[in-house]
Design an enzyme around this catalytic site. Sequence first.
Site, short mmCIF file in Angstrom:
data_model
loop_
_atom_site.label_atom_id
_atom_site.label_comp_id
_atom_site.label_asym_id
_atom_site.label_seq_id
_atom_site.Cartn_x
_atom_site.Cartn_y
_atom_site.Cartn_z
N GLY A 45 -3.85 7.66 3.47
CA GLY A 45 -3.36 5.94 4.11
C GLY A 45 -1.77 6.01 3.37
O GLY A 45 -1.47 6.62 2.73
N TRP A 46 -1.65 4.71 3.72
CA TRP A 46 -0.08 4.13 2.95
C TRP A 46 -0.25 2.79 3.00
O TRP A 46 -0.95 2.12 3.56
CB TRP A 46 0.92 4.78 3.93
CG TRP A 46 1.07 4.04 5.26
CD1 TRP A 46 -0.04 4.60 6.41
CD2 TRP A 46 1.55 2.94 5.92
NE1 TRP A 46 0.43 3.83 7.43
CE2 TRP A 46 1.29 2.79 7.02
CE3 TRP A 46 2.52 2.13 5.19
CZ2 TRP A 46 1.71 1.84 7.96
CZ3 TRP A 46 2.95 1.03 5.78
CH2 TRP A 46 2.52 0.90 7.07
N GLY A 47 0.78 2.30 2.16
CA GLY A 47 1.01 0.85 2.04
C GLY A 47 2.54 0.70 1.68
O GLY A 47 3.26 1.57 1.78
N PHE A 49 4.20 0.12 -0.68
CA PHE A 49 4.67 0.57 -2.06
C PHE A 49 4.33 2.02 -2.11
O PHE A 49 4.92 2.78 -3.13
CB PHE A 49 3.97 -0.19 -3.26
CG PHE A 49 4.55 -1.58 -3.34
CD1 PHE A 49 5.25 -2.20 -2.64
CD2 PHE A 49 3.93 -2.35 -4.59
CE1 PHE A 49 5.72 -3.51 -2.64
CE2 PHE A 49 4.40 -3.60 -4.67
CZ PHE A 49 5.12 -4.27 -3.75
N SER A 50 3.46 2.62 -1.49
CA SER A 50 2.60 3.91 -1.70
C SER A 50 2.19 4.69 -0.69
O SER A 50 1.75 4.02 0.22
CB SER A 50 1.78 4.00 -2.95
OG SER A 50 0.82 3.20 -2.54
N VAL A 52 -1.09 7.49 -0.26
CA VAL A 52 -2.33 8.01 -0.84
C VAL A 52 -2.84 9.26 -0.10
O VAL A 52 -2.99 9.25 1.15
CB VAL A 52 -3.66 7.01 -0.79
CG1 VAL A 52 -4.67 7.29 -1.75
CG2 VAL A 52 -2.96 5.57 -1.36
N LYS A 67 -2.38 8.34 -5.66
CA LYS A 67 -1.45 7.18 -5.20
C LYS A 67 -0.16 7.59 -5.65
O LYS A 67 0.04 7.79 -6.98
CB LYS A 67 -2.16 5.82 -5.63
CG LYS A 67 -1.53 4.82 -5.11
CD LYS A 67 -1.94 3.79 -5.58
CE LYS A 67 -1.32 2.28 -5.10
NZ LYS A 67 -2.19 0.90 -5.42
N ASP A 169 -5.35 -10.49 -4.31
CA ASP A 169 -5.15 -10.10 -3.03
C ASP A 169 -6.57 -9.49 -2.61
O ASP A 169 -6.62 -8.45 -1.92
CB ASP A 169 -4.01 -8.99 -2.91
CG ASP A 169 -3.85 -8.80 -1.59
OD1 ASP A 169 -4.06 -9.72 -0.54
OD2 ASP A 169 -3.18 -7.68 -1.12
#
Length: 430
Positions: A45-47, A49-50, A52, A67, A169
């Site tokens: 996956g991804w976010g 900021f990063s 994974v 990560k 969060d």
Amino acid sequence: MSCSSSSGSEEENEGFDCYRKGGYHAVRVADTFASGRYVAQRKLGWGQFSTVWLAFDTQTQKYVGLKIQKSAPEFAQSAQREIEVLSAIANGDASNSRCVVRLIDRFKHIGPNGQHWCMVLEFLGDNVLQLIRYNRYKGLGLDKVKEICKCVLTGLDYLHRELGIIHTDLKPENILLLSTINPSKDPVKSGMTPILEKPEGNPIGGVAMSAIERKLKQRAKRAVAKISSRRASMGGLVQAPKPDRCLDGIDMRCKIVDFGNACWDSNKFAEEIQTRQYRSPEVILQSGYSFSADMWSFACIAFELATGEMMFAPKGAQGFSEDEDHLALMMEVLGKMPRKIAIGGLRSKNYFDRHGDLKRIRRLKYCTLERLLVDKFKLSDTDARELAEFLCPILDFAPDKRPTAQQCLQHPWLNTKNLISESSIEKANV
């Protein structure tokens, strides 16, 4: 982002333009990290900021989550804060039994786009939002809700009482099951053989090509769904409702993850925290927050697990903001906000008049939480009353009146024979 089996959104990708100086590090299958110790297997996956990746740890012969932070200075600073929090969590939890994700290793990796902080975390399963989706946005069943709540509260009690950490969060995406919903997606249960050498024909543009292919497949699926829907409506066909999904056999034990926005109660660095639907009133009004803000988010999650729907899903409209709609939705279920609290924040004047009434939304449709659970979500009178008795104190508008995670763990609603014990959590992590 977390180290889940499938934590990225299926509808979106991170965008090719983010693979540049200061941005993401482009990873290919079988790329190695930390002097060859970790070998990339597949993207999880991804976010913001990063990204994974599932990786294989050649030293321990186990699968882990890798990560990889963006390389720009602001992301490096964020990674260092997260590593500090995760290190404190790991140092205080030698038995890995406190229902919080475990940091295994951290290091820097130099690539074409700069120097990236990397965190190695234990590999976990699907997030709780995926469980809700898998169950077609229906309530999970209260026994299963209680199991998840018990784990989350165990984690929050550890963070709050012993470490002084606020997650800031908490939401379904940041709670991961210990295993996958589908066993075939678990690298251990499925008997997956680790990829230790680069596959033949793995192109340099593999990251971009896989994202393009994924996008094309998603568009094709949506097009097919639209055509099927049109045919059904034109022919007067009524689509049969999909059968209920069986949740038996799915392990409901879980852990809290993603500490990229976490802070120490004694050292807060942001006023605006929490994802919108799980945001507490004190954060909206900017009247100061502490551990009880996490507890508000927890109660919203518990409601969502039990019903399949978000407790508060505000929408801005002509004449009022999303924030004011959010406050109105809270009061419709929880009653009028006490005047002292309504006017006590730095932003209170944006939403409330001096009497503590909303400025632009004057007519509220009041319905108690208990009645809502019965009338809309068809819980029995007993189940609705008991769940409301558990949730309402946590949703008190006064943050200092909300029970702590430790107190919630002692609540009668959680203490039933179907709950997992702490010893079983410990056995699963040894």
